[in-house]
Design a protein around this motif. Structure first.
Motif, PDB file in Angstrom:
ATOM      1  N   TYR A 167       0.823  -1.355  -0.052  1.00 40.57           N
ATOM      2  CA  TYR A 167      -0.094   0.023   0.056  1.00 40.57           C
ATOM      3  C   TYR A 167       0.847   1.288   0.163  1.00 40.57           C
ATOM      4  O   TYR A 167       1.643   1.322   0.775  1.00 40.57           O
ATOM      5  N   TYR A 168       0.479   2.210  -0.888  1.00 38.65           N
ATOM      6  CA  TYR A 168       1.355   3.343  -0.997  1.00 38.65           C
ATOM      7  C   TYR A 168       0.305   4.786  -0.863  1.00 38.65           C
ATOM      8  O   TYR A 168      -0.964   4.561  -1.322  1.00 38.65           O
ATOM      9  N   ASN A 169       0.902   5.708  -0.594  1.00 37.58           N
ATOM     10  CA  ASN A 169       0.300   7.182  -0.723  1.00 37.58           C
ATOM     11  C   ASN A 169       0.864   7.653  -1.968  1.00 37.58           C
ATOM     12  O   ASN A 169       2.086   7.990  -2.282  1.00 37.58           O
ATOM     13  N   SER A 170      -0.016   7.579  -3.105  1.00 38.22           N
ATOM     14  CA  SER A 170       0.644   7.686  -4.413  1.00 38.22           C
ATOM     15  C   SER A 170      -0.085   8.990  -5.298  1.00 38.22           C
ATOM     16  O   SER A 170      -0.980   9.659  -4.663  1.00 38.22           O
ATOM     17  N   LEU A 171       0.517   9.274  -6.185  1.00 36.16           N
ATOM     18  CA  LEU A 171       0.130  10.302  -7.172  1.00 36.16           C
ATOM     19  C   LEU A 171      -0.017  10.221  -8.774  1.00 36.16           C
ATOM     20  O   LEU A 171       1.158   9.550  -9.191  1.00 36.16           O
TER      21      LEU A 171
ATOM     22  N   LYS B 283       3.018   5.450   8.584  1.00 35.98           N
ATOM     23  CA  LYS B 283       3.644   4.455   8.505  1.00 35.98           C
ATOM     24  C   LYS B 283       2.983   3.051   8.759  1.00 35.98           C
ATOM     25  O   LYS B 283       2.974   1.814   8.244  1.00 35.98           O
ATOM     26  N   TYR B 284       1.675   3.196   9.507  1.00 35.00           N
ATOM     27  CA  TYR B 284       0.742   2.076   9.623  1.00 35.00           C
ATOM     28  C   TYR B 284       0.128   1.728   8.446  1.00 35.00           C
ATOM     29  O   TYR B 284      -0.053   0.655   7.892  1.00 35.00           O
ATOM     30  N   TYR B 285       0.002   2.673   7.406  1.00 31.10           N
ATOM     31  CA  TYR B 285      -0.741   2.337   6.173  1.00 31.10           C
ATOM     32  C   TYR B 285       0.111   2.289   4.941  1.00 31.10           C
ATOM     33  O   TYR B 285      -0.006   1.545   3.812  1.00 31.10           O
ATOM     34  N   PHE B 286       1.352   3.212   4.848  1.00 31.71           N
ATOM     35  CA  PHE B 286       1.841   3.224   3.631  1.00 31.71           C
ATOM     36  C   PHE B 286       3.325   2.927   3.696  1.00 31.71           C
ATOM     37  O   PHE B 286       3.995   2.870   4.849  1.00 31.71           O
ATOM     38  N   ARG B 287       3.813   2.186   2.815  1.00 26.05           N
ATOM     39  CA  ARG B 287       5.500   1.781   2.484  1.00 26.05           C
ATOM     40  C   ARG B 287       5.990   2.968   1.836  1.00 26.05           C
ATOM     41  O   ARG B 287       5.405   3.823   1.259  1.00 26.05           O
ATOM     42  N   PRO B 288       7.233   3.210   2.264  1.00 22.02           N
ATOM     43  CA  PRO B 288       8.066   4.347   1.587  1.00 22.02           C
ATOM     44  C   PRO B 288       8.063   4.028   0.203  1.00 22.02           C
ATOM     45  O   PRO B 288       7.985   3.033  -0.204  1.00 22.02           O
ATOM     46  N   GLY B 289       7.620   5.015  -0.706  1.00 19.56           N
ATOM     47  CA  GLY B 289       7.753   5.304  -2.180  1.00 19.56           C
ATOM     48  C   GLY B 289       8.915   4.500  -2.718  1.00 19.56           C
ATOM     49  O   GLY B 289      10.014   4.676  -2.318  1.00 19.56           O
TER      50      GLY B 289
ATOM     51  N   LYS C 284       4.733   8.389  -2.647  1.00 20.37           N
ATOM     52  CA  LYS C 284       5.473   9.255  -1.513  1.00 20.37           C
ATOM     53  C   LYS C 284       6.410   8.864  -0.674  1.00 20.37           C
ATOM     54  O   LYS C 284       6.567   7.640  -0.451  1.00 20.37           O
ATOM     55  N   SER C 285       7.740   9.746  -0.819  1.00 20.65           N
ATOM     56  CA  SER C 285       9.073   9.184  -0.413  1.00 20.65           C
ATOM     57  C   SER C 285       9.113   9.121   1.248  1.00 20.65           C
ATOM     58  O   SER C 285       9.700   8.349   1.767  1.00 20.65           O
ATOM     59  N   HIS C 286       8.660  10.092   1.690  1.00 22.69           N
ATOM     60  CA  HIS C 286       8.720  10.460   3.054  1.00 22.69           C
ATOM     61  C   HIS C 286       7.386  10.238   3.814  1.00 22.69           C
ATOM     62  O   HIS C 286       6.613  10.889   3.631  1.00 22.69           O
ATOM     63  N   ILE C 287       7.401   9.214   4.613  1.00 17.81           N
ATOM     64  CA  ILE C 287       6.161   8.755   5.361  1.00 17.81           C
ATOM     65  C   ILE C 287       6.241   9.016   6.761  1.00 17.81           C
ATOM     66  O   ILE C 287       7.176   8.580   7.562  1.00 17.81           O
ATOM     67  N   PRO C 288       5.538  10.287   7.246  1.00 18.61           N
ATOM     68  CA  PRO C 288       5.378  10.641   8.679  1.00 18.61           C
ATOM     69  C   PRO C 288       4.919   9.232   9.793  1.00 18.61           C
ATOM     70  O   PRO C 288       4.072   8.679   9.205  1.00 18.61           O
TER      71      PRO C 288
END
Length: 289
Positions: A98-102, A129-135, A117-121
Motif C-alpha cells: 500500500y502506498y500514498n501515491s500520485l 507508517k501504519y498504512y503506507f510503505r515508503p515510495g 510518496k517518499s517520506h512517510i510521517p
C-alpha cells in the motif's frame, strides 16, 4: 512567443463519501479551468477523510490499483474534457503493498505514470507508517502539455532535498498536495506559517514557482477529531505569495507564470552554477549526532 504556464491550487473540505468527494473536486477543477488554469492541483487523498489520524484496518479496503482507482478514472475524463493536466493523489494498492501515491494525468486524460510518496510521517495525528510503505519510484518530473511539473506529497514538502531533486530533473513548477492541520498532542501548536515558509524557501533556493493545496474543515475520524488549516497558496520564483487562501476559504487559486523569465532569473542567480557536488557527500551519508 514566451513559454507560460497557468497553475491552480484547490482548497475544500471532504467527507466519507468517495463519489461525493470526487464530484466536488471535479467541480473545483472546472472552476479553475474556467479561470484559465492548465495544471490543476487537488489536495492529498481527496478520495475521503484523512484517515491516517489513527490506526484502523478497515481503511485498507479504500485502496485501489492506481489504474483502477475511481478518482483516477473520474479525473481522467475531466482532464480530457477540459484539456487540463491534473495530479491525482490516491491511496494505492499494488498486490500486498500500500502506498500514498500520485497519478499525473495529462491534458488528454492519459496517465503519465505514478509517484509514490517518499517520506512517510509517523506521529500523533499523522500515523502514515501504519498504512503506507515508503515510495519506491524516486522523485518524478512529468512532461505535461503545458510544461514540466514536479510533484511531492505532503511530508515530502518539508525536505529541501525533494525540491532540489525535482528542480535538477528539470521541473518548471513544483506542486505539493497536502493534508495537514491540528496537532493532537499540542492543541496550541499551529504549523500553518512554518509550513508555508518551508515551501517558500524551496521556491527561493531553486528559483521556481511552488503550488500547495491543503484541505479545510473538521473531520471526526476519531472521537477527538482533527481540524485542517487550509492556507493553500501559490508562490512565485522569488518565494513571494502571489495567491493564497486562509483557513476557511473554499475554491481555486489560479496564477500564470512566464517560464522564460523564470529561466533567465534562475540562471542569473547562479544557484545551480555554483553547486559543489564534490562537497555534498554528507547529505547522503551523515547521520544526526
Amino acid at each position: 512567443m514566451a513559454r507560460t504556464i497557468s497553475v491552480a491550487a484547490l482548497q475544500t473540505s471532504y467527507g466519507e463519501d468517495m463519489t461525493a468527494n470526487i464530484n466536488k473536486t471535479a467541480g473545483l477543477v472546472r472552476q479553475a479551468a474556467s479561470k484559465g488554469a492548465q495544471v490543476i492541483l487537488p489536495s492529498e487523498l481527496f478520495q475521503g477523510p484523512y484517515f491516517c489520524v489513527s490506526q484502523e484496518e478497515h481503511w485498507f479496503a479504500t485502496a485501489y490499483p492506481w489504474r483502477e482507482h475511481p478518482a483516477v478514472i473520474a479525473m481522467a475524463e475531466v482532464a480530457k474534457e477540459l484539456g487540463v493536466a491534473i495530479p491525482v493523489s490516491i491511496f494505492e494498492r499494488e498486490g500486498p503493498h500500500y502506498y500514498n501515491s500520485l497519478v499525473m494525468l495529462d491534458a488528454d486524460g492519459s496517465p503519465l505514470g505514478v509517484y509514490r510518496k517518499s517520506h512517510i510521517p509517523d506521529g500523533p495525528g499523522y500515523q502514515e507508517k501504519y498504512y503506507f510503505r515508503p515510495g519506491d519510484t524516486g522523485f518524478k518530473v512529468w512532461s505535461t502539455r503545458f510544461g514540466k511539473v514536479g510533484v511531492g506529497i505532503c511530508w515530502d514538502q518539508w525536505f529541501p532535498e525533494t525540491a532540489r531533486a525535482m528542480a535538477l530533473l528539470g521541473a518548471d513548477v513544483l506542486m505539493y498536495p497536502t493534508a495537514i492541520g491540528s496537532e493532537p498532542h499540542d492543541a496550541d501548536l499551529d504549523t500553518a506559517e512554518p509550513w508555508r515558509r518551508a515551501m517558500q524557501g524551496h521556491a527561493v533556493s531553486n528559483v521556481i514557482p511552488v503550488v500547495a493545496a491543503n484541505r479545510i474543515g473538521h473531520e471526526q475520524v476519531t472521537p477527538q477529531g482533527q481540524d485542517f488549516y487550509g492556507h493553500s497558496f501559490i508562490a512565485d520564483h522569488r518565494g513571494d505569495l502571489v495567491e493564497s487562501f486562509g483557513a476557511e476559504d473554499e475554491g481555486a487559486l489560479v496564477h500564470s507564470f512566464d517560464l522564460d523569465h523564470v529561466d533567465r532569473y534562475r540562471a542569473a542567480w547562479g544557484f545551480f552554477r555554483d553547486r559543489r557536488t564534490d562537497l555534498y557527500g554528507a547529505l547522503a551519508s551523515a547521520r544526526p549526532s
